[in-house]
Design a protein around this motif. Structure first.
Motif, PDB file in Angstrom:
ATOM      1  N   THR A  51       0.949  -1.239  -0.100  1.00 57.24           N
ATOM      2  CA  THR A  51      -0.019  -0.007   0.082  1.00 57.24           C
ATOM      3  C   THR A  51       0.674   1.160   0.142  1.00 57.24           C
ATOM      4  N   PRO A  52       0.317   2.311  -0.530  1.00 55.69           N
ATOM      5  CA  PRO A  52       1.194   3.744  -0.380  1.00 55.69           C
ATOM      6  C   PRO A  52       1.751   4.005   0.882  1.00 55.69           C
ATOM      7  N   LYS A  53       0.853   3.666   2.113  1.00 54.41           N
ATOM      8  CA  LYS A  53       1.485   3.919   3.469  1.00 54.41           C
ATOM      9  C   LYS A  53       2.588   2.725   3.760  1.00 54.41           C
ATOM     10  N   GLU A  54       2.453   1.655   3.422  1.00 60.15           N
ATOM     11  CA  GLU A  54       3.577   0.739   3.765  1.00 60.15           C
ATOM     12  C   GLU A  54       4.790   1.040   2.716  1.00 60.15           C
ATOM     13  N   VAL A  55       4.644   1.461   1.247  1.00 58.23           N
ATOM     14  CA  VAL A  55       5.827   2.059   0.730  1.00 58.23           C
ATOM     15  C   VAL A  55       6.334   3.246   1.249  1.00 58.23           C
ATOM     16  N   ALA A  56       5.556   4.402   1.674  1.00 58.08           N
ATOM     17  CA  ALA A  56       6.177   5.314   2.381  1.00 58.08           C
ATOM     18  C   ALA A  56       6.949   5.056   3.645  1.00 58.08           C
ATOM     19  N   ASP A  57       6.429   4.241   4.501  1.00 59.52           N
ATOM     20  CA  ASP A  57       6.902   3.792   5.695  1.00 59.52           C
ATOM     21  C   ASP A  57       8.097   2.944   5.389  1.00 59.52           C
TER      22      ASP A  57
END
Length: 296
Positions: free
Chosen positions: A27-33
């Protein structure tokens, strides 16, 4: 030997790895994290792909890229953002009529390949400098000279540094031609990509040959995949280059031990420090690579 090393972490890629490791961000959040985790572990640059949150497959949706970039920037974490521009070049010939595209084909124009780059304005984006047989199936990755010239011209106009990804010597030859034509701002930045079927093999000899063919004054990094990730990282440092690690290229820390992006960056930093080198900060990387955010 390079004593001041820029470490890049390629945090997810577009390959079929999500079913092989729970640590591959989707997910975008996982990639950003993952990008933030890599930065805190010592990476100066985060190389970013995005994936469809529902399927886990690689995506080129500009909205997903925008969400990832916004999340990283809003976090306050200092890291150089490097967005892939390699999506949209997949050609799979139809079994019934090889002159026509078959299932799995995803071909778009040069300008469309850069839509998310224009919207997000990263400091770096990748530029795959040629066509390549990709794997043992019928898939071909296509980047023709006119496409590459157009993409190079656009990134130069926008002030985005193209990371010239080269998978064999012919790619270096064409990248050097684009530099001669004034399409690439000085100093050029190369990524020597080794071990991708069927590009150049991952070996000390291959890396040296490709490094020796780079134009004078170029900055460069190199990487290998799977269990050759860390040996090729050490090789690149010993030969005067920078390094790339991350879950895009390898999902293991040790035999049978699944890695996180942060663990792979930590391992790479430990290796280069034991060699007497150090990992540069993001701002030092900007200054070294002459990126848009470099200090005067």
């Amino acid at each position: 030997m390079n004593y001041d090393v820029v470490v890049t972490c390629a945090v997810t890629g577009a390959g079929d790895t999500t079913g092989k490791s729970p640590h591959v961000p989707v997910t975008p959040k996982e990639v950003a994290d993952a990008a933030i985790e890599a930065a805190k572990a010592g990476a100066a640059i985060a190389h970013i792909h995005v994936r469809d949150p529902q399927t886990g497959q690689g995506s080129r949706d500009p909205k997903l890229f925008k969400e990832v970039v916004d999340r990283v920037r809003d976090s306050g974490t200092d890291v150089v953002i490097n967005l892939t521009a390699g999506m949209g070049g997949d050609w799979v010939p139809s079994e019934d009529d090889p002159s026509m595209p078959g299932p799995g084909t995803d071909m778009i124009s040069a300008e469309e390949r850069l839509t998310h780059v224009y919207e997000c304005q990263p400091e770096i984006c990748s530029l795959d400098c040629g066509t390549l047989n990709f794997g043992n199936g019928n898939e071909i990755y296509i980047s023709t000279p006119p496409m590459l010239r157009q993409m190079a011209a656009l990134t130069k106009e926008w002030g985005v540094k193209p990371e010239l990804e080269v998978f064999e010597l012919g790619h270096i030859r064409f990248a050097t031609q684009m530099i001669a034509e004034g399409l690439i701002a000085e100093p050029p930045m190369f990524q020597i990509c080794l071990g991708i079927p069927w590009g150049a093999d991952q070996s000390v000899d291959t890396m040296k040959v490709m490094k020796d063919h780079l134009p004078s004054g170029a900055s460069w990094a190199g990487f290998g995949i799977s269990r050759m990730q860390m040996p090729m990282a050490a090789t690149a440092v010993a030969m005067g280059g920078n390094v790339r690690v991350g879950l895009e290229d390898n999902i293991y820390l040790d035999r049978g031990v699944l890695a996180t992006n942060g663990q792979l960056v930590t391992r790479a930093v430990e290796i280069l420090e034991r060699m007497g080198a150090r990992a540069l900060t993001p701002q030092e990387a900007r200054n070294t690579l002459k990126l848009r955010g470099a200090s005067e």
